[in-house]
Enzyme design. Structure first.
Site, PDB file in Angstrom:
ATOM      1  N   GLU A 123       0.917  -1.278   0.036  1.00  0.00           N
ATOM      2  CA  GLU A 123      -0.108   0.133   0.017  1.00  0.00           C
ATOM      3  C   GLU A 123       0.927   1.154   0.038  1.00  0.00           C
ATOM      4  O   GLU A 123       0.445   2.439  -0.728  1.00  0.00           O
ATOM      5  CB  GLU A 123      -1.036   0.085   1.123  1.00  0.00           C
ATOM      6  CG  GLU A 123      -1.932  -0.943   1.247  1.00  0.00           C
ATOM      7  CD  GLU A 123      -2.885  -0.931   2.276  1.00  0.00           C
ATOM      8  OE1 GLU A 123      -4.104  -0.687   2.299  1.00  0.00           O
ATOM      9  OE2 GLU A 123      -2.234  -1.394   3.511  1.00  0.00           O
TER      10      GLU A 123
ATOM     11  N   TYR B  92     -14.817  27.281  -1.306  1.00  0.00           N
ATOM     12  CA  TYR B  92     -14.884  25.764  -1.181  1.00  0.00           C
ATOM     13  C   TYR B  92     -13.856  25.198  -2.151  1.00  0.00           C
ATOM     14  O   TYR B  92     -13.440  24.147  -1.977  1.00  0.00           O
ATOM     15  CB  TYR B  92     -16.141  25.006  -1.321  1.00  0.00           C
ATOM     16  CG  TYR B  92     -17.134  25.785  -2.424  1.00  0.00           C
ATOM     17  CD1 TYR B  92     -16.940  25.093  -3.815  1.00  0.00           C
ATOM     18  CD2 TYR B  92     -18.274  26.505  -1.966  1.00  0.00           C
ATOM     19  CE1 TYR B  92     -17.746  25.676  -4.727  1.00  0.00           C
ATOM     20  CE2 TYR B  92     -18.923  27.057  -2.979  1.00  0.00           C
ATOM     21  CZ  TYR B  92     -18.713  26.685  -4.233  1.00  0.00           C
ATOM     22  OH  TYR B  92     -19.711  27.204  -5.333  1.00  0.00           O
TER      23      TYR B  92
ATOM     24  N   ILE C   5      -6.394   5.375   7.956  1.00  0.00           N
ATOM     25  CA  ILE C   5      -7.096   6.358   7.265  1.00  0.00           C
ATOM     26  C   ILE C   5      -7.771   6.974   8.666  1.00  0.00           C
ATOM     27  O   ILE C   5      -8.173   8.201   8.231  1.00  0.00           O
ATOM     28  CB  ILE C   5      -8.195   5.638   6.393  1.00  0.00           C
ATOM     29  CG1 ILE C   5      -9.154   4.713   6.963  1.00  0.00           C
ATOM     30  CG2 ILE C   5      -7.588   5.160   5.208  1.00  0.00           C
ATOM     31  CD1 ILE C   5     -10.255   4.106   6.520  1.00  0.00           C
ATOM     32  N   GLU C   6      -7.563   6.661   9.864  1.00  0.00           N
ATOM     33  CA  GLU C   6      -7.910   7.485  10.963  1.00  0.00           C
ATOM     34  C   GLU C   6      -6.974   8.566  10.843  1.00  0.00           C
ATOM     35  O   GLU C   6      -7.304   9.772  11.371  1.00  0.00           O
ATOM     36  CB  GLU C   6      -7.539   6.626  12.300  1.00  0.00           C
ATOM     37  CG  GLU C   6      -8.977   5.593  12.451  1.00  0.00           C
ATOM     38  CD  GLU C   6      -8.275   3.974  11.708  1.00  0.00           C
ATOM     39  OE1 GLU C   6      -9.241   3.255  11.783  1.00  0.00           O
ATOM     40  OE2 GLU C   6      -7.652   4.302  10.862  1.00  0.00           O
TER      41      GLU C   6
ATOM     42  N   LYS D 115     -11.834   4.352   1.650  1.00  0.00           N
ATOM     43  CA  LYS D 115     -10.726   3.438   1.229  1.00  0.00           C
ATOM     44  C   LYS D 115     -11.399   2.330   0.321  1.00  0.00           C
ATOM     45  O   LYS D 115     -11.518   0.985   0.764  1.00  0.00           O
ATOM     46  CB  LYS D 115      -9.764   3.027   2.227  1.00  0.00           C
ATOM     47  CG  LYS D 115      -8.475   2.292   1.487  1.00  0.00           C
ATOM     48  CD  LYS D 115      -7.575   2.129   2.747  1.00  0.00           C
ATOM     49  CE  LYS D 115      -6.454   1.487   2.392  1.00  0.00           C
ATOM     50  NZ  LYS D 115      -5.246   1.105   3.440  1.00  0.00           N
TER      51      LYS D 115
END
Length: 119
Positions: free
Chosen positions: A22, A54, A73-74, A99
């Protein structure tokens, strides 16, 4: 606070992940950001300076997710939340990091982590 700016489905290719492959090969991530911000003044004045741009925020978030590398991913969600709260007008933020190609050994549609942070 009920006013919000939402960015949904920001697509980023990045190398976040705990496994060695990864970190070596970019994969898609999808980021959703909901920012709580007082939009009353922007609504009355029609001035961009009274809100959060934005478009610029989308670029900032995607650049951050693509340029740094983390195992979880946290951590991605936490870092995005920190960056968004750096906007002077932001009061709170909710960030979801999806993910879709996570190395999960069973069929799945999506895996995601959501964090909410306030100033």
């Amino acid at each position: 606070m009920t006013d919000r700016i939402s960015l949904k489905g920001l697509e980023v290719f990045a190398t976040h992940g705990f496994l060695e492959h990864e970190a070596a090969h970019a994969q898609p991530f999808v980021v959703d950001v909901v920012v709580e911000v007082d939009l009353e003044s922007a609504g009355r004045t029609d001035r961009l300076s009274e809100t959060i741009d934005y478009g610029a925020l989308a670029v900032r978030v995607t650049d951050l997710v693509a340029s740094e590398t983390w195992s979880l991913i946290e951590r991605v969600a936490h870092r995005v939340a920190e960056a968004v709260l750096g906007e002077p007008r932001a009061v709170a933020v909710e960030v979801t990091v999806h993910k879709p190609r996570a190395p999960i050994p069973v069929p799945f549609a999506d895996v995601a982590v959501t964090v909410r942070r306030e100033k």
